[in-house]
Scaffold this active site. Structure first.
Site, mmCIF file in Angstrom:
data_model
loop_
_atom_site.group_PDB
_atom_site.id
_atom_site.type_symbol
_atom_site.label_atom_id
_atom_site.label_comp_id
_atom_site.label_asym_id
_atom_site.label_seq_id
_atom_site.Cartn_x
_atom_site.Cartn_y
_atom_site.Cartn_z
ATOM 1 N N ASP A 44 -8.473 -4.396 -6.859
ATOM 2 C CA ASP A 44 -8.068 -3.601 -5.688
ATOM 3 C C ASP A 44 -8.865 -2.160 -5.786
ATOM 4 O OD1 ASP A 44 -6.627 -1.845 -3.974
ATOM 5 O OD2 ASP A 44 -4.705 -2.108 -4.471
ATOM 6 N N SER A 82 0.948 -1.100 0.085
ATOM 7 C CA SER A 82 -0.024 0.001 0.236
ATOM 8 C C SER A 82 0.913 1.330 0.110
ATOM 9 C CB SER A 82 -0.871 -0.035 1.271
ATOM 10 O OG SER A 82 -1.830 0.867 1.222
ATOM 11 N N HIS A 104 -7.240 -5.304 -1.670
ATOM 12 C CA HIS A 104 -6.349 -4.375 -1.394
ATOM 13 C C HIS A 104 -5.278 -4.964 -0.494
ATOM 14 C CE1 HIS A 104 -3.827 -0.791 -1.280
ATOM 15 N NE2 HIS A 104 -3.899 -0.709 0.062
#
Length: 417
Positions: A327, A233, A361
């Site tokens: 995602d 991330s 994600h």
């Protein structure tokens, strides 16, 4: 073993105690033939949030249910899913992910068998899922400015070493770092904001801090020359920046990251990499009331955005880009594609991209409960992360093996097992 009935037994094999990334076999014995039984799993994390799942099974003619080979007929998942009672657990409070503040104690998963017709408790047992093998060292790090936790595997070093950049919503996560250390790596779980005396809301990030951490690890007597970095991330750009600017980084894993700097300006010596300018007009409000920010971050290779790009073409390491195609935090598949193009344009082939359809994600360690949405620190509200529980779980399993093999291949890994 705890039993609610002297006839019915719930077994967790090979043992009720295991490492978090291991598969267990759940069996219920002593049922009436073809009897319906509901299995329920329950976990309370370190913040007191309850996660739970359930699945309906039917005993065979011997009165046996074996979750590793029998299909669930309904509930949180269906079909044969040996670890479904873990990955399918959902939080009672929306938008929460499992939090484990410290890995010295195991995560406890209570698994109970209930009468499929009346709901009566028949038997229960607790799976104690730990993080550290016997003899592993866990060392809190306060070295200069560096803050984090160092994990050193048992046995005679030196070992290959990894910096783990996992900071999600502040604080520090030790789960991935400790489980990687079990595989024969020295791992530094590195905090960079919101931990101890580090600023909670930094106005800038200095790459010198990460350089200091890399030097600390590289100079450790238990560590081979050349270190790895794993990020996910927001920290993806930080991992890529370490690989691009700092010597001695030989292998970098970037999980659903961005090839441009985001959110906070990044400084290194006289270089400033501004954050990629987002477009809040692309936020979508979903029927559920939470927001989808997938298209908020633009293509970082457009001319107007290139100042935010991380110059990964400078790097001399090997890269593994892991991408979730569903995602919804941002377009990580596009970012990985752009990263590959930047490297290819410089004639570099030392990278691979692995892509997971229908995954979301937060690709975590194996069997971690799926997190479909969560609080976004930069926006101050809940956002959708995308993906589906089964596909996401399968992606986590596959990536975990790939990450280990990647680091063993590209770090000095003669001691990794």
């Amino acid at each position: 073993m705890k039993m609610a009935s002297s006839q019915i037994r719930l077994k967790i094999l090979p043992s009720v105690r295991c490492l978090f990334d291991k598969v267990v076999q759940v069996k219920v014995e002593g049922l009436a033939p073809h009897k319906a039984v509901q299995l329920r799993s329950r976990l309370v994390d370190d913040k007191g949030v309850l996660f739970k799942a359930s699945a309906l099974y039917k005993a065979d003619e011997r009165g046996l249910v074996d979750v590793s080979s029998d299909p669930s007929l309904g509930g949180s998942y269906t079909g044969v899913e040996p670890m479904g009672l873990l990955w399918a657990m959902a939080p009672e409070t929306p938008h929460k992910k499992v939090v484990k503040k410290n890995v010295l104690s195991p995560t406890l998963i209570e698994i109970a068998a209930h009468n499929g017709d009346t709901g009566e408790l028949l038997a229960c047992e607790t799976n104690e899922r730990g993080y550290m093998v016997e003899g592993m060292k866990r060392i809190p790090v306060e070295e200069g400015r560096v803050r984090g936790v160092l994990f050193i595997p048992p046995g005679k070093g030196p070992f290959p070493a990894i910096v783990d950049l996992y900071t999600f919503g502040g604080g520090l996560s030790e789960q991935r770092a400790s489980l990687l250390a079990n595989k024969g790596f020295v791992v530094l779980a590195l905090a960079y904001y919101g931990y101890q005396d580090l600023p909670k809301n930094p106005k800038r990030l200095d790459l010198e801090y990460f350089e200091e951490a890399a030097n600390y690890l590289q100079n450790h007597p238990e560590v081979f020359p050349g270190i790895g970095v794993i990020s996910m991330s927001h920290s993806g750009a930080l991992g890529l920046s370490m690989a691009s600017f700092l010597p001695g980084i030989t292998a970098t894993v970037c999980i659903n990251g961005c090839v441009a700097n985001t959110v906070i300006p990044l400084h290194y010596k006289d270089i400033v990499i501004p954050p990629l300018q987002h477009n809040l007009q692309n936020i979508r409000m979903l029927e559920s009331g939470i927001i989808d920010i997938r298209n908020v971050m633009p293509d970082p290779t457009l001319e107007k955005n290139r100042a935010s790009l991380i110059p990964i073409e400078r790097a001399s390491c090997h890269f593994l880009f892991a991408v979730s195609e569903d995602d919804h935090n941002w377009t990580s598949a596009l970012f990985a594609k752009r990263a590959a193009e930047l490297l290819e344009n410089q004639g570099k082939e030392s990278f691979e991209v692995v892509s997971y359809p229908n995954a979301g994600h937060l690709l975590e360690v194996p069997h971690m409960p799926f997190c479909p949405s969560g609080f976004h620190a930069a926006l101050g509200c809940a956002v959708v992360f995308g993906g589906g529980p089964k596909a996401h779980s399968e992606a986590q399993l596959d990536l975990w093996e790939r990450v280990q093999e990647f680091f063993k291949k590209h770090l000095n890994s003669s001691s990794a097992n």
